[in-house]
Design a protein around this motif. Structure first.
Motif, PDB file in Angstrom:
ATOM      1  N   VAL A   1       0.860  -1.176   0.000  1.00  0.00           N
ATOM      2  CA  VAL A   1       0.000   0.000   0.000  1.00  0.00           C
ATOM      3  C   VAL A   1       0.898   1.228   0.000  1.00  0.00           C
ATOM      4  O   VAL A   1       1.878   1.301   0.743  1.00  0.00           O
ATOM      5  N   ALA A   2       0.563   2.189  -0.872  1.00  0.00           N
ATOM      6  CA  ALA A   2       1.338   3.421  -0.981  1.00  0.00           C
ATOM      7  C   ALA A   2       0.454   4.607  -0.624  1.00  0.00           C
ATOM      8  O   ALA A   2      -0.737   4.637  -0.964  1.00  0.00           O
ATOM      9  N   PHE A   3       1.045   5.581   0.066  1.00  0.00           N
ATOM     10  CA  PHE A   3       0.343   6.802   0.462  1.00  0.00           C
ATOM     11  C   PHE A   3       0.990   7.975  -0.271  1.00  0.00           C
ATOM     12  O   PHE A   3       2.198   8.177  -0.174  1.00  0.00           O
ATOM     13  N   SER A   4       0.171   8.743  -1.001  1.00  0.00           N
ATOM     14  CA  SER A   4       0.708   9.816  -1.834  1.00  0.00           C
ATOM     15  C   SER A   4      -0.130  11.086  -1.688  1.00  0.00           C
ATOM     16  O   SER A   4      -1.313  11.038  -1.354  1.00  0.00           O
ATOM     17  N   HIS A   5       0.511  12.233  -1.971  1.00  0.00           N
ATOM     18  CA  HIS A   5      -0.197  13.508  -1.918  1.00  0.00           C
ATOM     19  C   HIS A   5      -0.943  13.798  -3.216  1.00  0.00           C
ATOM     20  O   HIS A   5      -1.712  14.762  -3.285  1.00  0.00           O
ATOM     21  N   ASP A   6      -0.715  12.999  -4.256  1.00  0.00           N
ATOM     22  CA  ASP A   6      -1.422  13.196  -5.516  1.00  0.00           C
ATOM     23  C   ASP A   6      -1.642  11.856  -6.193  1.00  0.00           C
ATOM     24  O   ASP A   6      -1.094  10.837  -5.802  1.00  0.00           O
ATOM     25  N   LYS A   7      -2.465  11.848  -7.238  1.00  0.00           N
ATOM     26  CA  LYS A   7      -2.798  10.603  -7.919  1.00  0.00           C
ATOM     27  C   LYS A   7      -1.656  10.071  -8.776  1.00  0.00           C
ATOM     28  O   LYS A   7      -1.712   8.944  -9.249  1.00  0.00           O
ATOM     29  N   ALA A   8      -0.625  10.873  -8.995  1.00  0.00           N
ATOM     30  CA  ALA A   8       0.504  10.408  -9.802  1.00  0.00           C
ATOM     31  C   ALA A   8       1.262   9.296  -9.101  1.00  0.00           C
ATOM     32  O   ALA A   8       1.946   8.494  -9.734  1.00  0.00           O
ATOM     33  N   MET A   9       1.167   9.240  -7.765  1.00  0.00           N
ATOM     34  CA  MET A   9       1.811   8.193  -6.982  1.00  0.00           C
ATOM     35  C   MET A   9       3.291   8.090  -7.338  1.00  0.00           C
ATOM     36  O   MET A   9       3.797   7.016  -7.647  1.00  0.00           O
ATOM     37  N   GLY A  10       3.993   9.202  -7.288  1.00  0.00           N
ATOM     38  CA  GLY A  10       5.404   9.196  -7.639  1.00  0.00           C
ATOM     39  C   GLY A  10       6.333   9.268  -6.443  1.00  0.00           C
ATOM     40  O   GLY A  10       7.269   8.499  -6.329  1.00  0.00           O
ATOM     41  N   ASN A  11       6.083  10.182  -5.526  1.00  0.00           N
ATOM     42  CA  ASN A  11       6.911  10.318  -4.331  1.00  0.00           C
ATOM     43  C   ASN A  11       6.023  10.004  -3.124  1.00  0.00           C
ATOM     44  O   ASN A  11       5.284  10.873  -2.649  1.00  0.00           O
TER      45      ASN A  11
ATOM     46  N   VAL B   1      -4.439   6.685  -1.882  1.00  0.00           N
ATOM     47  CA  VAL B   1      -3.947   5.366  -1.505  1.00  0.00           C
ATOM     48  C   VAL B   1      -3.897   4.468  -2.737  1.00  0.00           C
ATOM     49  O   VAL B   1      -4.829   4.469  -3.562  1.00  0.00           O
ATOM     50  N   MET B   2      -2.813   3.716  -2.879  1.00  0.00           N
ATOM     51  CA  MET B   2      -2.664   2.780  -3.996  1.00  0.00           C
ATOM     52  C   MET B   2      -2.289   1.405  -3.468  1.00  0.00           C
ATOM     53  O   MET B   2      -1.491   1.286  -2.530  1.00  0.00           O
ATOM     54  N   ALA B   3      -2.858   0.368  -4.051  1.00  0.00           N
ATOM     55  CA  ALA B   3      -2.472  -1.008  -3.751  1.00  0.00           C
ATOM     56  C   ALA B   3      -1.816  -1.596  -4.992  1.00  0.00           C
ATOM     57  O   ALA B   3      -2.304  -1.418  -6.113  1.00  0.00           O
ATOM     58  N   ALA B   4      -0.679  -2.276  -4.805  1.00  0.00           N
ATOM     59  CA  ALA B   4       0.077  -2.822  -5.938  1.00  0.00           C
ATOM     60  C   ALA B   4       0.677  -4.166  -5.556  1.00  0.00           C
ATOM     61  O   ALA B   4       0.829  -4.490  -4.367  1.00  0.00           O
ATOM     62  N   THR B   5       1.024  -4.941  -6.565  1.00  0.00           N
ATOM     63  CA  THR B   5       1.667  -6.237  -6.337  1.00  0.00           C
ATOM     64  C   THR B   5       2.701  -6.487  -7.428  1.00  0.00           C
ATOM     65  O   THR B   5       2.696  -5.842  -8.479  1.00  0.00           O
TER      66      THR B   5
ATOM     67  N   SER C   1       5.108   7.188   0.453  1.00  0.00           N
ATOM     68  CA  SER C   1       5.514   6.216   1.472  1.00  0.00           C
ATOM     69  C   SER C   1       4.811   4.896   1.210  1.00  0.00           C
ATOM     70  O   SER C   1       3.614   4.868   0.899  1.00  0.00           O
ATOM     71  N   VAL C   2       5.540   3.804   1.346  1.00  0.00           N
ATOM     72  CA  VAL C   2       5.014   2.481   1.015  1.00  0.00           C
ATOM     73  C   VAL C   2       5.184   1.528   2.195  1.00  0.00           C
ATOM     74  O   VAL C   2       6.245   1.483   2.825  1.00  0.00           O
ATOM     75  N   SER C   3       4.134   0.786   2.481  1.00  0.00           N
ATOM     76  CA  SER C   3       4.219  -0.341   3.419  1.00  0.00           C
ATOM     77  C   SER C   3       4.042  -1.604   2.595  1.00  0.00           C
ATOM     78  O   SER C   3       2.996  -1.811   1.990  1.00  0.00           O
ATOM     79  N   GLU C   4       5.073  -2.417   2.558  1.00  0.00           N
ATOM     80  CA  GLU C   4       5.067  -3.585   1.672  1.00  0.00           C
ATOM     81  C   GLU C   4       5.145  -4.890   2.457  1.00  0.00           C
ATOM     82  O   GLU C   4       5.911  -5.013   3.407  1.00  0.00           O
ATOM     83  N   CYS C   5       4.330  -5.826   2.069  1.00  0.00           N
ATOM     84  CA  CYS C   5       4.378  -7.163   2.648  1.00  0.00           C
ATOM     85  C   CYS C   5       4.958  -8.098   1.595  1.00  0.00           C
ATOM     86  O   CYS C   5       4.407  -8.226   0.495  1.00  0.00           O
ATOM     87  N   VAL C   6       6.074  -8.722   1.924  1.00  0.00           N
ATOM     88  CA  VAL C   6       6.731  -9.658   1.012  1.00  0.00           C
ATOM     89  C   VAL C   6       6.543 -11.063   1.561  1.00  0.00           C
ATOM     90  O   VAL C   6       6.879 -11.335   2.720  1.00  0.00           O
ATOM     91  N   ILE C   7       6.005 -11.944   0.743  1.00  0.00           N
ATOM     92  CA  ILE C   7       5.814 -13.331   1.157  1.00  0.00           C
ATOM     93  C   ILE C   7       6.749 -14.209   0.345  1.00  0.00           C
ATOM     94  O   ILE C   7       6.720 -14.196  -0.888  1.00  0.00           O
TER      95      ILE C   7
END
Length: 262
Positions: free
Chosen positions: A80-90, A175-179, A92-98
């Motif tokens: 999950v990434a937290f960004s100040h704009d929808k560009a999601m460029g700069n 907020v963005m979710a990615a994998t 903070s990311v919390s990543e779960c690696v399995i």
């Protein structure tokens, strides 16, 4: 043969007992939720999804799900990434690696904080004390063709902010979710084809975790407890075999006694 069957049964019972369930009750009211495709069940057929919920003072529960990569990879992340704009460029990311640790150990989850600078991602070094202060209650699994992870994260981190790379989340964010696949020290790029099922999903509006946690008294602001200011990649932790819950200990003893008989 009898012993082997009993061991397999025991492993199945442990897995069922510890299964992660993503509850969609309260989405939009007490928690923030995003899932793809629209109307999917995150416990059955979502290709990617996330829920964020304040569960206590300065505590946000994060649950994430993603379809597994085909062909399978040794390490896959959902983040999950937290960004100040929808560009999601700069952001903070919390990543779960399995990680797939093999037949006898299973899947090992780990959670990290990282920072997206432009289109590159750098993992932020946290020592063990900092890591255990920021994150707790980590669990992860691979079920059928789904990767599922959950953990609790501090909204206002009570650790050193690493020169601004560890963010205070008590403010509105997109907020963005990615994998995608991962390596030992970093995650790889997410899917870039918008038509692909694992392409990231991004919120249409900003989200502030505190909005869903008005029943809790939160810290007034960022209060660092540790002053290190070291910024480097955090190595993978030593892996351990999954631990059975206390409720299964009597069952384990019973199965082992049967194994001795056979």
């Amino acid at each position: 043969m009898g012993s082997f069957v009993l061991i397999q049964l025991l492993l199945v019972l442990v897995a069922v007992n510890d299964a992660i369930h993503i509850d969609t009750t309260g989405c939009g009211t007490i928690k923030m939720c995003m899932f793809r495709p629209k109307g999917c069940n995150p416990n059955l057929d979502c290709t990617i999804g996330i829920t964020l919920q304040v569960i206590g003072q300065n505590q946000m529960k994060v649950q994430m799900v993603a379809a597994t990569i085909i062909p399978p990879v040794q390490q896959q992340y959902v983040a999950v990434a937290f960004s100040h704009d929808k560009a999601m460029g700069n952001d903070s990311v919390s990543e779960c690696v399995i990680s797939n640790m093999g037949e006898f150990v299973g899947y090992e989850p780990e959670v990290y904080v990282s920072y997206n600078k432009g289109k590159s991602n750098d993992r932020v070094f946290l020592n063990d004390d900092e890591h255990d202060t920021l994150f707790s209650d980590l669990a992860g699994e691979v079920v059928d063709t789904r990767l599922v992870c959950e953990f609790t994260q501090q909204i206002m981190p009570q650790i050193d902010n690493k020169n601004g790379l560890v963010w205070n989340l008590n403010t509105p964010f997109y907020v963005m979710a990615a994998t995608g696949s991962a390596q030992r020290d970093e995650v790889n790029a997410h899917e870039l084809n918008r038509d692909f099922h694992s392409f990231p999903i991004t919120s249409e509006e900003t989200f502030n975790p505190i909005t869903f946690g008005n029943n809790f008294d939160h810290p007034n602001g960022f209060t660092p407890k540790i002053n290190t200011n070291r910024i480097e990649k955090r190595p993978m932790r030593p892996t351990e075999a999954p631990k059975a819950s206390a409720s299964l200990i009597p069952l384990i003893s019973f199965v082992l006694s049967l194994i001795m008989i056979f």
